[in-house]
Write a protein that holds these residues in place. Structure first.
Motif, mmCIF file in Angstrom:
data_model
loop_
_atom_site.group_PDB
_atom_site.id
_atom_site.type_symbol
_atom_site.label_atom_id
_atom_site.label_comp_id
_atom_site.label_asym_id
_atom_site.label_seq_id
_atom_site.Cartn_x
_atom_site.Cartn_y
_atom_site.Cartn_z
ATOM 1 N N TYR A 330 5.012 -7.431 -2.796
ATOM 2 C CA TYR A 330 3.807 -7.758 -2.031
ATOM 3 C C TYR A 330 3.183 -9.095 -2.396
ATOM 4 C CZ TYR A 330 3.977 -2.746 -0.972
ATOM 5 O OH TYR A 330 4.379 -1.499 -0.570
ATOM 6 N N GLY A 331 3.626 -9.724 -3.476
ATOM 7 C CA GLY A 331 2.988 -10.964 -3.900
ATOM 8 C C GLY A 331 1.704 -10.684 -4.654
ATOM 9 N N GLN A 332 0.660 -11.453 -4.363
ATOM 10 C CA GLN A 332 -0.618 -11.302 -5.031
ATOM 11 C C GLN A 332 -1.444 -10.182 -4.393
ATOM 12 O OE1 GLN A 332 -1.651 -12.834 -7.747
ATOM 13 N NE2 GLN A 332 -3.695 -11.923 -7.780
ATOM 14 N N PRO A 333 -2.014 -9.251 -5.186
ATOM 15 C CA PRO A 333 -2.853 -8.205 -4.598
ATOM 16 C C PRO A 333 -4.055 -8.793 -3.875
ATOM 17 C CG PRO A 333 -2.311 -7.706 -6.884
ATOM 18 C CD PRO A 333 -1.883 -9.108 -6.645
ATOM 19 N N ALA A 334 -4.477 -8.080 -2.830
ATOM 20 C CA ALA A 334 -5.630 -8.521 -2.045
ATOM 21 C C ALA A 334 -6.564 -7.352 -1.816
ATOM 22 C CB ALA A 334 -5.171 -9.097 -0.701
ATOM 23 N N LEU A 335 -7.839 -7.662 -1.589
ATOM 24 C CA LEU A 335 -8.826 -6.630 -1.301
ATOM 25 C C LEU A 335 -8.417 -5.874 -0.045
ATOM 26 C CD1 LEU A 335 -11.580 -5.445 -2.159
ATOM 27 C CD2 LEU A 335 -12.655 -7.071 -0.569
ATOM 28 N N GLY A 336 -8.271 -4.563 -0.168
ATOM 29 C CA GLY A 336 -7.834 -3.759 0.963
ATOM 30 C C GLY A 336 -6.362 -3.898 1.271
ATOM 31 N N GLY A 337 -5.623 -4.595 0.422
ATOM 32 C CA GLY A 337 -4.205 -4.825 0.649
ATOM 33 C C GLY A 337 -3.350 -3.645 0.212
ATOM 34 N N PRO A 338 -2.021 -3.797 0.288
ATOM 35 C CA PRO A 338 -1.116 -2.682 -0.025
ATOM 36 C C PRO A 338 -1.085 -2.355 -1.516
ATOM 37 C CG PRO A 338 0.129 -4.699 0.358
ATOM 38 C CD PRO A 338 -1.301 -5.015 0.702
ATOM 39 N N LYS A 339 -0.631 -1.133 -1.792
ATOM 40 C CA LYS A 339 -0.431 -0.665 -3.161
ATOM 41 C C LYS A 339 0.998 -0.153 -3.282
ATOM 42 C CE LYS A 339 -5.057 1.325 -2.713
ATOM 43 N NZ LYS A 339 -5.829 2.596 -2.757
ATOM 44 N N LEU A 340 1.497 -0.115 -4.511
ATOM 45 C CA LEU A 340 2.767 0.569 -4.736
ATOM 46 C C LEU A 340 2.538 2.065 -4.548
ATOM 47 C CD1 LEU A 340 4.546 -1.016 -7.850
ATOM 48 C CD2 LEU A 340 5.227 -1.156 -5.458
ATOM 49 N N LEU A 341 3.226 2.670 -3.599
ATOM 50 C CA LEU A 341 3.048 4.088 -3.329
ATOM 51 C C LEU A 341 3.501 4.911 -4.533
ATOM 52 C CD1 LEU A 341 4.335 4.292 0.354
ATOM 53 C CD2 LEU A 341 1.978 4.146 -0.451
ATOM 54 N N TRP A 342 2.874 6.078 -4.700
ATOM 55 C CA TRP A 342 3.251 6.952 -5.794
ATOM 56 C C TRP A 342 4.743 7.276 -5.754
ATOM 57 C CZ3 TRP A 342 1.976 8.565 -10.365
ATOM 58 C CH2 TRP A 342 2.642 9.673 -10.904
ATOM 59 N N SER A 343 5.269 7.531 -4.571
ATOM 60 C CA SER A 343 6.685 7.886 -4.447
ATOM 61 C C SER A 343 7.595 6.747 -4.885
ATOM 62 C CB SER A 343 7.005 8.273 -2.996
ATOM 63 O OG SER A 343 6.686 7.195 -2.108
ATOM 64 N N THR A 344 7.089 5.513 -4.889
ATOM 65 C CA THR A 344 7.884 4.352 -5.291
ATOM 66 C C THR A 344 7.965 4.216 -6.805
ATOM 67 O OG1 THR A 344 7.245 3.179 -3.267
ATOM 68 C CG2 THR A 344 8.105 1.838 -5.089
ATOM 69 N N TRP A 345 6.883 4.588 -7.501
ATOM 70 C CA TRP A 345 6.870 4.341 -8.946
ATOM 71 C C TRP A 345 6.660 5.582 -9.804
ATOM 72 C CZ3 TRP A 345 3.019 5.036 -12.623
ATOM 73 C CH2 TRP A 345 1.744 5.404 -12.142
ATOM 74 N N GLY A 346 5.886 6.553 -9.329
ATOM 75 C CA GLY A 346 5.446 7.644 -10.185
ATOM 76 C C GLY A 346 6.530 8.581 -10.686
ATOM 77 N N PRO A 347 7.301 9.217 -9.797
ATOM 78 C CA PRO A 347 8.292 10.201 -10.268
ATOM 79 C C PRO A 347 9.328 9.606 -11.217
ATOM 80 C CG PRO A 347 7.901 10.445 -7.912
ATOM 81 C CD PRO A 347 7.189 9.197 -8.331
ATOM 82 N N GLN A 348 9.601 8.311 -11.097
ATOM 83 C CA GLN A 348 10.631 7.681 -11.926
ATOM 84 C C GLN A 348 10.122 7.230 -13.295
ATOM 85 O OE1 GLN A 348 9.618 6.888 -8.875
ATOM 86 N NE2 GLN A 348 11.252 6.009 -7.608
ATOM 87 N N HIS A 349 8.799 7.134 -13.473
ATOM 88 C CA HIS A 349 8.263 6.520 -14.685
ATOM 89 C C HIS A 349 7.217 7.366 -15.398
ATOM 90 C CE1 HIS A 349 10.277 2.696 -13.927
ATOM 91 N NE2 HIS A 349 9.866 2.749 -12.684
ATOM 92 N N THR A 350 7.033 8.629 -15.029
ATOM 93 C CA THR A 350 5.990 9.447 -15.654
ATOM 94 C C THR A 350 6.508 10.848 -15.960
ATOM 95 O OG1 THR A 350 5.118 10.315 -13.552
ATOM 96 C CG2 THR A 350 4.192 8.232 -14.352
ATOM 97 N N THR A 351 5.785 11.518 -16.848
ATOM 98 C CA THR A 351 5.964 12.951 -17.086
ATOM 99 C C THR A 351 4.579 13.580 -17.127
ATOM 100 O OG1 THR A 351 8.105 12.867 -18.206
ATOM 101 C CG2 THR A 351 6.637 14.679 -18.805
ATOM 102 N N TRP A 352 4.418 14.688 -16.395
ATOM 103 C CA TRP A 352 3.115 15.333 -16.214
ATOM 104 C C TRP A 352 3.055 16.677 -16.926
ATOM 105 C CZ3 TRP A 352 -0.871 14.184 -12.271
ATOM 106 C CH2 TRP A 352 -0.693 12.924 -11.685
ATOM 107 N N PHE A 353 1.834 17.032 -17.370
ATOM 108 C CA PHE A 353 1.565 18.341 -17.949
ATOM 109 C C PHE A 353 0.233 18.840 -17.407
ATOM 110 C CE2 PHE A 353 4.042 15.984 -21.092
ATOM 111 C CZ PHE A 353 5.103 16.849 -21.310
#
Length: 472
Positions: A330-353
């Motif tokens: 996405y380049g530089q973050p912007a106000l109201g701009g896009p975010k990395l979706l949870w499905s893109t980063w979360g399941p691959q890089h976290t463990t939940w309890f």
């Protein structure tokens, strides 16, 4: 010497104090014995802290324990905890304060930071006193004895009456987060240089929490339930947001109601210090490396009287990789701009309890918590659980000598399972080594540092009744 250096990298530790002495073979043996003690839950000594150290506000860093009646107390009690079983060896002292709002300390630098209300409120809201941890005098490395927070420009613009403050020490930097019901302000100073880097960052919609993950990076948990990464690598400019990460989406009626970062207790503060100011207060041995460590995020979601609490863990190295991924996508973050979706980063890089209480404590990659049995009397003794997320240890677990070990390896994996109250899979990607103590302890909360577990026992009114210390 080479094998010792390799082992330091493998266990992701750095030597400090007494562990720097002796020939490399002796130091290597001491390092391996240190890890084996944690792996087998074999503590060397146990003692009880004296009653003066049982205040309701307490912390432990680098073998130094502090306590006070409240964040606004007029006295802070400190103790350099011994390694032996005899608590009579505990060296204690007190530092007097006046009109204290908050405080922080760093044993490695011998620094005590005390926040008080300014006597001239119309000029600035707070004074930040830079003191020696042992003498209560002005710290010899401080470029100036007092820093001024929330000066007139910021007070006039927004933060007329902050309702809370948190102060943190990160190497040569001191940061302070101030907030009220509608907004927040973060300020940071280079406390060793009068004209060093400093900034003020105003969050017009407020924040839930802010935590440093490196000396030049910090995470912000925004009020729209987004994790934002900020960078201060360019000291000619204020911090800039470099990435935005989404949390998992919730089922229709549920909403997030709490989010904050856990405190990773690393007394080295991610910086090497000059010998002139580095006079450690205790002979602690091996500290977690500053190259990588666990990051914990505690969240709560609720709807009416239904409440869910979770803690998820990720690695600092993964967060920095995601910063690069966001820039490429996405380049530089912007106000109201896009975010990395949870499905893109979360399941691959976290463990939940899932949890009932946020009572875990962690240092480096190691997480310790009392095991809660919902069917048992909460006043009854309980076992402790240690999870070690060091990826090197998890990767080579089956090749290790596991004689006398009772732990197990929990292998990370991707899953499609969806848990309430979420609408998408959470994470279970991080592998970890887990051990549960055979012994039961009188503890309903814990604090852990590089060589100790502090076992906290509260009475029926929530007051700290007893603190036992396990030394590994």
């Amino acid at each position: 010497m080479l094998q010792y250096v390799i082992d330091l990298g493998y266990f992701q530790m750095i030597p400090m104090g007494a562990s720097e002495m002796g020939v490399p073979a002796t130091r290597r043996k001491r390092l391996r014995e240190h890890d084996a003690a944690w792996q087998r839950f074999q503590y060397n000594q146990k003692y009880t802290l004296p009653p003066i150290m049982l205040g309701p506000v307490f912390d432990v860093l680098g073998g130094v324990h502090c306590s006070t009646v409240s964040r606004r107390s007029e006295s802070i009690h400190f103790a350099s905890m011994p390694f032996g079983a005899d608590s009579d060896d505990l060296r204690s002292w007190s530092c007097a304060t006046t009109s204290m709002e908050n405080f922080a300390f760093c044993p490695v630098q011998g620094l005590l930071v005390v926040v008080t209300r300014s006597p001239d409120f119309w000029s600035h809201a707070y004074d930040i006193h830079l003191k020696s941890l042992t003498t209560n005098d002005v710290h010899p490395d401080a470029a100036q004895p007092i820093l001024k927070a929330l000066d007139k420009d910021i007070i006039d613009r927004a933060m007329l009456e902050p309702t809370g403050v948190n102060v943190h020490i990160m190497g040569k930097y001191i940061s302070m987060l101030m907030w009220n019901e509608s907004m927040a302000c973060m300020q940071m100073w280079d406390w060793k240089f009068k004209n060093g880097y400093q900034f003020s960052l105003l969050f017009t919609n407020g924040v839930h929490d802010c935590t440093f993950i490196a000396e030049d990076r910090f995470l912000v948990l925004d009020t729209d339930w987004t994790m934002e990464i900020y960078s201060i690598t360019d000291k000619s400019k204020p911090p800039r947001c470099t990435a935005k990460l989404s949390l998992p989406s919730l089922m229709g009626p549920f909403s997030y109601t709490m989010a904050f970062a856990g405190k990773n207790i690393t007394p080295s503060s991610m910086l090497s210090y000059p010998q002139r100011s580095y006079q450690p207060l205790c002979s602690f041995t091996f500290n977690p490396s500053t190259n990588d460590h666990v990051i914990a995020i505690h969240i709560q979601a609720s709807f009416r009287y239904t409440l869910y609490r979770y803690t998820f863990f990720t690695l600092r190295s993964a967060i920095l990789e995601l910063e690069n991924l966001f820039a490429r996508t996405y380049g530089q973050p912007a106000l109201g701009g896009p975010k990395l979706l949870w499905s893109t980063w979360g399941p691959q890089h976290t463990t939940w309890f899932q949890t009932r209480f946020f009572r875990d404590s962690f240092c480096g990659f190691r997480i310790v918590e009392p095991i809660n049995n919902p069917l048992a009397d909460p006043r009854e003794p309980r076992r402790l659980r240690i999870r070690d997320f060091n990826p090197h240890i998890a990767r080579d677990y089956h090749a290790q000598d596991k004689s006398d070990c009772r732990g197990r390896l929990v292998q990370g994996e991707l899953t499609n399972e969806i848990s309430r109250p979420f609408t998408e899979p959470l994470g279970s990607a991080l592998s970890y080594r887990e051990i549960v103590s055979e012994e039961f302890f009188e503890a309903d909360d814990v604090l852990v540092n590089e060589s100790r577990i502090l076992l906290l026992k509260h009475d029926g009114n929530g007051e700290v009744q007893k603190i036992d210390v396990l030394v590994f």
